[in-house]
Design a protein around this motif. Structure first.
Motif, PDB file in Angstrom:
ATOM      1  N   ASN A 109       0.839  -1.209   0.000  1.00  0.00           N
ATOM      2  CA  ASN A 109       0.000   0.000   0.000  1.00  0.00           C
ATOM      3  C   ASN A 109       0.867   1.250   0.000  1.00  0.00           C
ATOM      4  O   ASN A 109       1.743   1.401   0.846  1.00  0.00           O
ATOM      5  CB  ASN A 109      -0.919   0.013   1.215  1.00  0.00           C
ATOM      6  CG  ASN A 109      -1.909  -1.128   1.213  1.00  0.00           C
ATOM      7  OD1 ASN A 109      -1.646  -2.197   1.760  1.00  0.00           O
ATOM      8  ND2 ASN A 109      -3.057  -0.918   0.595  1.00  0.00           N
ATOM      9  N   LYS A 110       0.617   2.128  -0.978  1.00  0.00           N
ATOM     10  CA  LYS A 110       1.318   3.409  -1.058  1.00  0.00           C
ATOM     11  C   LYS A 110       0.282   4.512  -1.296  1.00  0.00           C
ATOM     12  O   LYS A 110       0.140   5.025  -2.405  1.00  0.00           O
ATOM     13  CB  LYS A 110       2.353   3.391  -2.188  1.00  0.00           C
ATOM     14  CG  LYS A 110       3.571   2.513  -1.899  1.00  0.00           C
ATOM     15  CD  LYS A 110       4.601   2.636  -3.002  1.00  0.00           C
ATOM     16  CE  LYS A 110       5.843   1.813  -2.689  1.00  0.00           C
ATOM     17  NZ  LYS A 110       6.592   2.357  -1.529  1.00  0.00           N
ATOM     18  N   PRO A 111      -0.485   4.875  -0.243  1.00  0.00           N
ATOM     19  CA  PRO A 111      -1.533   5.890  -0.403  1.00  0.00           C
ATOM     20  C   PRO A 111      -0.966   7.298  -0.490  1.00  0.00           C
ATOM     21  O   PRO A 111       0.189   7.550  -0.146  1.00  0.00           O
ATOM     22  CB  PRO A 111      -2.368   5.711   0.864  1.00  0.00           C
ATOM     23  CG  PRO A 111      -1.391   5.221   1.888  1.00  0.00           C
ATOM     24  CD  PRO A 111      -0.432   4.342   1.123  1.00  0.00           C
ATOM     25  N   GLY A 112      -1.815   8.214  -0.963  1.00  0.00           N
ATOM     26  CA  GLY A 112      -1.441   9.615  -1.010  1.00  0.00           C
ATOM     27  C   GLY A 112      -1.628  10.225  -2.374  1.00  0.00           C
ATOM     28  O   GLY A 112      -1.566   9.537  -3.395  1.00  0.00           O
ATOM     29  N   GLY A 113      -1.902  11.521  -2.376  1.00  0.00           N
ATOM     30  CA  GLY A 113      -2.024  12.247  -3.633  1.00  0.00           C
ATOM     31  C   GLY A 113      -3.163  11.791  -4.509  1.00  0.00           C
ATOM     32  O   GLY A 113      -3.084  11.878  -5.736  1.00  0.00           O
TER      33      GLY A 113
END
Length: 352
Positions: free
Chosen positions: A93-97
């Motif tokens: 998981n790489k959330p953001g933007g």
């Protein structure tokens, strides 16, 4: 002289015999070829020799927080494909933007070798491109490889909210747009386009509403349940945990037909609000430059996966419907959808 001639013939015959024996029991042999390096392992499952793939762990990048629809489908798919291929597929998981952080990592930072796959979805593709004139991620950065599933848009409010039907809620929102707060991963997210289309259909002022930024549905719906936002627009599957816990209620679903997962909940169209066509989808994509053999192999495994009864059952448990599309169809659908959402974003002043 005659004796010398005889001895010459005998010696010549002996030389021929020795040479013949060395070449292999009297059979003529081609001249030796120069040494060549050993070729890498190959995969001949498609009827042709291709470099073996995969031979090691694959990263499946989800550009949102754990627990949302994209994440849950990705985990189910990763489990299936890892068993199918005998190699670990790890969800990261790489959330953001608004989905751009993870997408940028998978499509621009990772090598285009097939070992980093993106959990692509409507929010970080068509909607992102439509909502941002200078989007960090566009269709030019990726190969849309295969669509996995789709989800129905649903409108959720707090369980004890004063509205019990979508028509009454829409009337209130039209009269009080400045009081409408809604959750989204960003101004070009799925929820934003859901609200924009809804307000376009009821002729209300979208610009007066207020967005509350979240990391995804697993963060968004609890905010509505806690009274920190008025409405959450997500898929049925993303809302379902809080729905089952009786923390929120769903006033309507989009589309032209009731959802098989919530047959008792009427569509917005049934309640007099026609034209809500926004729907959610997710699939896989790879950076440009990824070998065609990798793309074909993922197309094939997703096609098999989405027709497998056990996997379809898992999707249904998430309230997601299988919606396979190969790379060509997937790409064509994305192009058409991008144009529609660009027009909507321009009209609603979402496009920045």
């Amino acid at each position: 002289m005659k004796a010398a001639h005889v001895w010459f013939r005998i010696a010549f015959s002996l030389l021929i015999a020795v040479a013949t024996t060395a070449c292999g029991a009297g059979q003529a042999q081609p001249p030796a070829s120069p040494a060549v390096p050993q070729q890498p392992a190959t995969d001949q499952s498609a009827g042709q020799s291709e470099p073996a793939y995969p031979t090691r762990q694959i990263e499946y990048i989800v550009p949102y927080s754990a627990g949302g629809g994209v994440d849950l489908v990705a985990r189910a798919a990763a489990d299936y494909v890892s068993k199918e291929w005998g190699q670990p597929i790890v969800v990261v998981n790489k959330p953001g933007g608004g989905g751009t952080v993870g997408a940028e990592y998978a499509l621009k930072q990772a090598k285009p070798d097939g070992y980093t796959v993106l959990a692509v979805n409507v929010s970080n593709t068509t909607m992102l491109t439509a909502g941002m004139k200078d989007s960090l991620i566009t269709s030019n950065d990726q190969i849309y490889t295969a669509r996995i599933g789709k989800g129905t848009m649903a409108f959720a409010v707090k369980e004890d909210a004063p509205w019990n039907d979508f028509h009454a809620f829409s009337q209130w929102a039209k009269e009080n747009p400045d009081q409408l707060t809604w959750t989204s991963v960003g101004p070009a997210g799925f929820s934003a386009f859901g609200v924009a289309q809804w307000f376009d259909m009821i002729d209300a002022d979208f610009a007066k509403t207020r967005m509350i930024v979240t990391k995804g549905a697993s963060d968004s719906v609890p905010k509505v349940a806690g009274g920190h936002a008025v409405v959450a627009i997500h898929t049925i599957g993303e809302i379902n945990p809080m729905l089952q816990a009786k923390k929120v209620k769903i006033l309507a679903v989009g589309g032209t037909e009731r959802s098989p997962f919530l047959p008792d909940v009427p569509t917005a169209k049934e309640q007099g609000i026609d034209g809500l066509t926004v729907f959610w989808w997710t699939g896989v994509s790879f950076p440009k430059g990824t070998p065609e053999a990798v793309i074909k192999k993922w197309e094939a495994v997703v096609a098999k996966m989405t027709s497998d009864p056990d996997f379809v059952k898992k999707l249904h448990e998430l309230q997601v419907e299988p919606a396979y599309a190969d790379s060509a169809q997937f790409t064509a659908d994305v192009e058409k959808e991008t144009q529609y959402y660009t027009d909507l974003a321009t009209k609603s002043n979402i496009r920045k």
